[in-house]
Scaffold this motif. Structure first.
Motif, PDB file in Angstrom:
ATOM      1  N   THR A 258       3.620   0.548   5.538  1.00  0.00           N
ATOM      2  CA  THR A 258       4.404  -0.685   5.493  1.00  0.00           C
ATOM      3  C   THR A 258       5.829  -0.403   5.018  1.00  0.00           C
ATOM      4  O   THR A 258       6.070   0.518   4.243  1.00  0.00           O
ATOM      5  CB  THR A 258       3.782  -1.714   4.534  1.00  0.00           C
ATOM      6  N   ALA A 259       6.739  -1.233   5.470  1.00  0.00           N
ATOM      7  CA  ALA A 259       8.108  -1.179   4.968  1.00  0.00           C
ATOM      8  C   ALA A 259       8.193  -1.824   3.594  1.00  0.00           C
ATOM      9  O   ALA A 259       8.982  -1.400   2.745  1.00  0.00           O
ATOM     10  CB  ALA A 259       9.053  -1.896   5.924  1.00  0.00           C
ATOM     11  N   LEU A 260       7.386  -2.805   3.360  1.00  0.00           N
ATOM     12  CA  LEU A 260       7.502  -3.601   2.142  1.00  0.00           C
ATOM     13  C   LEU A 260       6.159  -3.955   1.513  1.00  0.00           C
ATOM     14  O   LEU A 260       5.973  -3.796   0.304  1.00  0.00           O
ATOM     15  CB  LEU A 260       8.255  -4.909   2.469  1.00  0.00           C
ATOM     16  N   ALA A 261       5.227  -4.428   2.322  1.00  0.00           N
ATOM     17  CA  ALA A 261       4.050  -5.115   1.783  1.00  0.00           C
ATOM     18  C   ALA A 261       3.066  -4.171   1.091  1.00  0.00           C
ATOM     19  O   ALA A 261       2.731  -3.108   1.610  1.00  0.00           O
ATOM     20  CB  ALA A 261       3.333  -5.863   2.896  1.00  0.00           C
ATOM     21  N   SER A 262       2.614  -4.578  -0.083  1.00  0.00           N
ATOM     22  CA  SER A 262       1.430  -3.997  -0.711  1.00  0.00           C
ATOM     23  C   SER A 262       0.246  -4.776  -0.147  1.00  0.00           C
ATOM     24  O   SER A 262       0.316  -5.997   0.007  1.00  0.00           O
ATOM     25  CB  SER A 262       1.482  -4.166  -2.226  1.00  0.00           C
ATOM     26  N   LEU A 263      -0.813  -4.054   0.150  1.00  0.00           N
ATOM     27  CA  LEU A 263      -1.911  -4.674   0.900  1.00  0.00           C
ATOM     28  C   LEU A 263      -3.230  -4.584   0.151  1.00  0.00           C
ATOM     29  O   LEU A 263      -3.391  -3.795  -0.789  1.00  0.00           O
ATOM     30  CB  LEU A 263      -2.056  -3.993   2.265  1.00  0.00           C
ATOM     31  N   VAL A 318      -1.641  -9.597   1.713  1.00  0.00           N
ATOM     32  CA  VAL A 318      -0.505  -9.119   0.911  1.00  0.00           C
ATOM     33  C   VAL A 318      -0.792  -9.279  -0.575  1.00  0.00           C
ATOM     34  O   VAL A 318      -1.296 -10.306  -1.014  1.00  0.00           O
ATOM     35  CB  VAL A 318       0.784  -9.893   1.295  1.00  0.00           C
ATOM     36  N   ARG A 319      -0.451  -8.251  -1.338  1.00  0.00           N
ATOM     37  CA  ARG A 319      -0.509  -8.283  -2.802  1.00  0.00           C
ATOM     38  C   ARG A 319       0.878  -8.061  -3.384  1.00  0.00           C
ATOM     39  O   ARG A 319       1.725  -7.438  -2.756  1.00  0.00           O
ATOM     40  CB  ARG A 319      -1.397  -7.143  -3.358  1.00  0.00           C
ATOM     41  N   GLY A 320       1.066  -8.521  -4.621  1.00  0.00           N
ATOM     42  CA  GLY A 320       2.224  -8.092  -5.400  1.00  0.00           C
ATOM     43  C   GLY A 320       3.518  -8.833  -5.098  1.00  0.00           C
ATOM     44  O   GLY A 320       4.493  -8.697  -5.834  1.00  0.00           O
TER      45      GLY A 320
END
Lengths: 588, 588
Positions: A258-263, A318-320
């Motif tokens: 991912t570019a950004l997302a914590s999963l 998505v997390r965080g």
């Protein structure tokens, strides 16, 4: 070289017993060199129209595929990738994430660090050995080309005739990513604009490059007005269904680019046994759901022991960060029944985005498999890296010890090797931060500086890095950052809350800390890691969130570059190393 | 060196008498060398958010400006531009359109031809003399970066103390372009897609980078539902008003860097006297409206002799393609009254897009100013260039004599100079086309080939080129193509209908053909030009429509490259010339 004998018998209580034990295998060097093959690949990188989430956009693909082709090799194989840049005007490089590039630091695929970007029309050959079994991936490491879709899977199997330390009947490979409808070119301009134009949350989460934006696999998803997707099955955005037989054991290889997302991933009614993290075996443990941060990989095994007349949702959320992106979904399909039969049970609900205790509980459950290499008992040098969000000339940046990293045009591998003085800051960046720094509040002085000095690391020394999180510019805000080290795995010695103090050392896990290449820092917390600096090269260590790296959140370690031999000259034919090769400024 | 004495007195009947005559000036070498200045410019090229037509998009700008800064210099000045690439991942070059680069072919700014693209973070110095007064411009010449907005004006004045051969009290500079809302990155992928995704007509025409998309300067424009624009005046899309005093003479410098559109400009109630084309003086003649094709420049003079209590529309519309783009508008404002007062007379109506007789009438009215250099009476070599639209593997391309040009990654200036054999096709492309070719019908065999061989031209020879137009792939379709030659001006000897035949030579104008660097071929017609190949270098000759060049519509002339001295080595530090400089493939 340590061995482990039937070590799984000593596994932790939650371990499920269907794991077949595998004994007496050397862990750190399972290289069947006699079997080693050279795998020659010819890849063209190009932009193409694609519909990753059923909306057509331009993606960066390889050989007409998105994601790029999966590389599958055995330990000891030599991978040759002749990478031809078929882009119009952009350079390109590819980083082989998790491959340590022992002896081949020039093949690490980091623009400005290990090599010059490959110019349009040109071909560069990556040649490296995959020396350790595991679940890896590759991706662009120039600008935001990873976000543009330049990624794929790299799976390394144990040597032929040898076995993993766990049994499975079949396997699936899931590479997660996040996807924006705005082009990366526009995203990039926004990140360098004043005021900042943040990229926002992704439109869609993708599994193996497939997601659904304008429709949902769920007939009635939340309050969404999305209609149900109608797929024939050959659509670029149709989900890959995992087709299984009952009462078998499957390995799922999970990786996040991912570019950004914590999963967070969960499978309805199926527990997952975690067995591998970042290409290293871990002490197996069972979970209902698993957090995965950008740059991480895991293997889990599942047993298909549920009602075979049902299908089950696989859900990735998505997390965080407060999620604005619906979960990615696909189906675990027991082959007896059609995959089109909707599960009778709703998809697993992703834990609340800010339930950090849940995240920490998972992360702190990861230990190395017994018999794995253990860290040296002490360190030679400790670096404390405070990450802060800052302003420079009104632009918003991320900094480490008040230095926001900017990439120089000449790769460090060349400029360090040849001692070029005018390429990057010659003074070493700060090794720590003021003890008085208040990590719980927005920075009192938010102003920072750009820089690109290197941390010069002595060969074969043991280095500790304490990653210290802090409050960002906005009050009551501290973000998750997954940090990735190139060229080495490291042991994760511990995590803590608040500011790291000398006393925290006492709680370091020196017995069975997991070996990893990516590790998370939680909000307002610290993470401690240790590695033996035994692989000469120029190695970035950075937040794996693409826009954060772009905004300066990274450092470069320079390690015994004088010992690096055999750099292909075309890796350095740019900037000041090119000037050096050219010698003359004008032709006669 | 020829001189002309009071030549304007012999001008054509339509010439207006307010032109002040200027006598006894040498035309081809008005270089006040003693006054020559070095003009040092430091430019950063970067993407930025901008609203060229009141809709925000990303443009490629220079030093935070769009269009880039205007260069203003005197004949004989040396221009130094330190061009720093501040783009994320793209290379960049800048071509100085109309500047012949006498002795400095490496400064022509053509990627793959005169130099390697300048990589991100790097600086390249363009250094060249502006040796001839006139209206020029500069623009990107890599991929579709011109379309992205990388352009600006370059005005060369006669040496201080000298005078133009016509009088004016003031001047205005109008650089025309066309603008799409789709990014050039997407446009470029579409052009390389199967089936072709054509870029379509522009959303907006721009004057000096300013147009109006979601509003109109006209209260009731056609059937458009556009509301009237409300401007405070500092908007990026607010038109530049031309403020004039009554009863004065103004020079308007007009140049077109459109990606696609052929344009026509007219000013309500004001005739224009054409006095310059492409940096060469022409025999003055008056027109109500003026056609300008991409790559061309003109100077006209107007007299502000109309009712000074009115304002007047300046209107720029599309010719040669069925227009879907509203005309660009601005106001000629007599300073006595506010510019906000709407003209009482409607804007001039652009002639019908397919009124080619009108276009031809204008184009054929252009003759060189008496006393200008005349062409040699005969040619040493004649090239016949048939342009056809073709298919290659199902992709749609443009070809010259059945070869669709593709750019090699190594610049010709280096590969030709060093005789590198493996960089481009070593066989010369065809010098003509089959006599039986039916230019009036779609190609019987539409298949073509890619290629990048060069036409090797002998030094100081006289070369004729006959550009032959033909039917495109669709029936009853033949398009306008403005062809631009680098490194030289050429004489336009004539235009004709249908297929060029030997007998057409008899009608060539050898007496006063205009000198130009860009010339149009009309549908189903031919255009003949002649030049003396006296400027060593590697010179492209191509259709100036950006997507056409991208689809293969160009050739490269290689001219006495062995005589080229002093090429900066960093211009050639890519591809096979870099390999040659590097010598070793691996470092020890």
């Amino acid at each position: 070289m340590s061995t482990f004998s039937c070590s799984l018998a000593k596994s932790r209580p939650r371990m499920v017993l269907f794991l077949t034990l595998w004994c007496s295998v050397t862990l750190s060097m399972m290289v069947g060199w006699s079997e080693a093959k050279a795998r020659h690949l010819k890849w063209d990188v190009e932009y193409m129209y694609w519909s990753p989430d059923c909306e057509e956009r331009v993606v960066m693909g390889i050989n007409g595929q998105f994601p790029g082709p999966t590389i599958r090799a055995h330990v000891g194989d030599i991978i040759h990738v002749d990478l031809t840049n078929k882009l119009g005007t952009e350079g390109v490089v590819i980083h082989w994430h998790g491959i340590r590039q022992l002896g081949t630091p020039w093949a690490d695929g980091t623009a400005s660090i290990s090599q010059c970007p490959i110019n349009p029309g040109q071909t560069f050959t990556y040649r490296f050995v995959v020396d350790k079994a595991g679940t890896y991936f590759y991706h662009g490491h120039y600008g935001m080309q990873r976000s543009a879709g330049l990624y794929g899977s790299l799976i390394v199997d144990v040597p032929e005739g040898e076995h993993e330390p766990f049994h499975y009947d079949g396997e699936f490979n899931l590479l997660f990513s996040d996807w924006w409808h705005q082009s990366v070119h526009e995203q990039e301009v926004g990140l360098h604009s004043k005021p900042l134009r943040w990229i926002g949350e992704p439109q869609t989460l993708l599994m193996n490059g497939r997601g659904q934006y304008n429709c949902s696999l769920l007939p009635n998803f939340g309050n969404s007005s999305s209609t149900q997707c109608k797929f024939k099955g050959n659509e670029q955005c149709a989900p890959q269904v995992l087709r299984v037989l009952p009462n078998k054991t499957y390995r799922l290889r999970l990786a996040s680019t991912t570019a950004l997302a914590s999963l967070n991933i969960a499978i309805g009614k199926h527990k997952m046994i975690v067995v591998e993290a970042d290409g290293n075996y871990v002490q197996p443990f069972a979970v209902e759901d698993l957090d995965i941060y950008s740059g991480e990989s895991y293997s889990v095994v599942i047993k298909t022991d549920q009602n075979p007349n049902q299908n089950y949702w696989i859900s990735v959320g998505v997390r965080g960060r407060q999620p604005k992106t619906p979960p990615a979904l696909t189906i675990l399909n027991y082959k007896k029944i059609p995959s089109s039969k909707l599960p009778s049970i709703s998809p697993p609900i992703t834990p609340a985005w800010n339930d950090y205790n849940h995240s920490k509980s998972f992360t702190k459950s990861i230990f190395s498999l017994m018999g794995s290499p253990t860290p040296p008992a002490s360190y030679d040098r400790r670096l404390l890296f405070l990450n802060t969000q800052n302003r420079i000339d009104g632009y918003i940046k991320w900094s480490i010890n008040n230095v926001s990293f900017v990439f120089p045009p000449t790769p460090y591998l060349g400029s360090v090797k040849f001692g070029l003085k005018n390429v990057f800051d010659q003074s070493s960046p700060p090794e720590d931060f003021p003890a008085s720094y208040d990590i719980m509040s927005p920075p009192a002085n938010p102003n920072s500086n750009t820089g690109n000095g290197v941390y010069k690391i002595d060969y074969n020394t043991t280095v500790d890095i304490i990653l210290q999180n802090a409050n960002a510019l906005a009050a009551n805000t501290s973000e998750i950052h997954p940090w990735h080290l190139h060229g080495h795995d490291f042991w994760v010695l511990g995590y803590g809350e608040g500011k790291f103090t000398k006393g925290d050392e006492a709680n370091f896990n020196l017995k069975n800390p997991p070996l990893r290449n990516t590790v998370v820092i939680f909000p307002y917390g610290w993470t401690a890691l240790r590695f033996v600096a035994d692989n000469p090269g120029a190695w970035p260590f950075h937040c794996h969130i693409e826009p954060h790296l772009h905004m300066g959140m990274g450092v470069v370690l320079s390690l015994a570059v004088d010992k690096v031999k055999g750099i292909p000259t075309d890796a350095l034919a740019c900037g000041h190393t090119a000037d050096m090769f050219l010698k003359k400024k004008y032709l006669p």
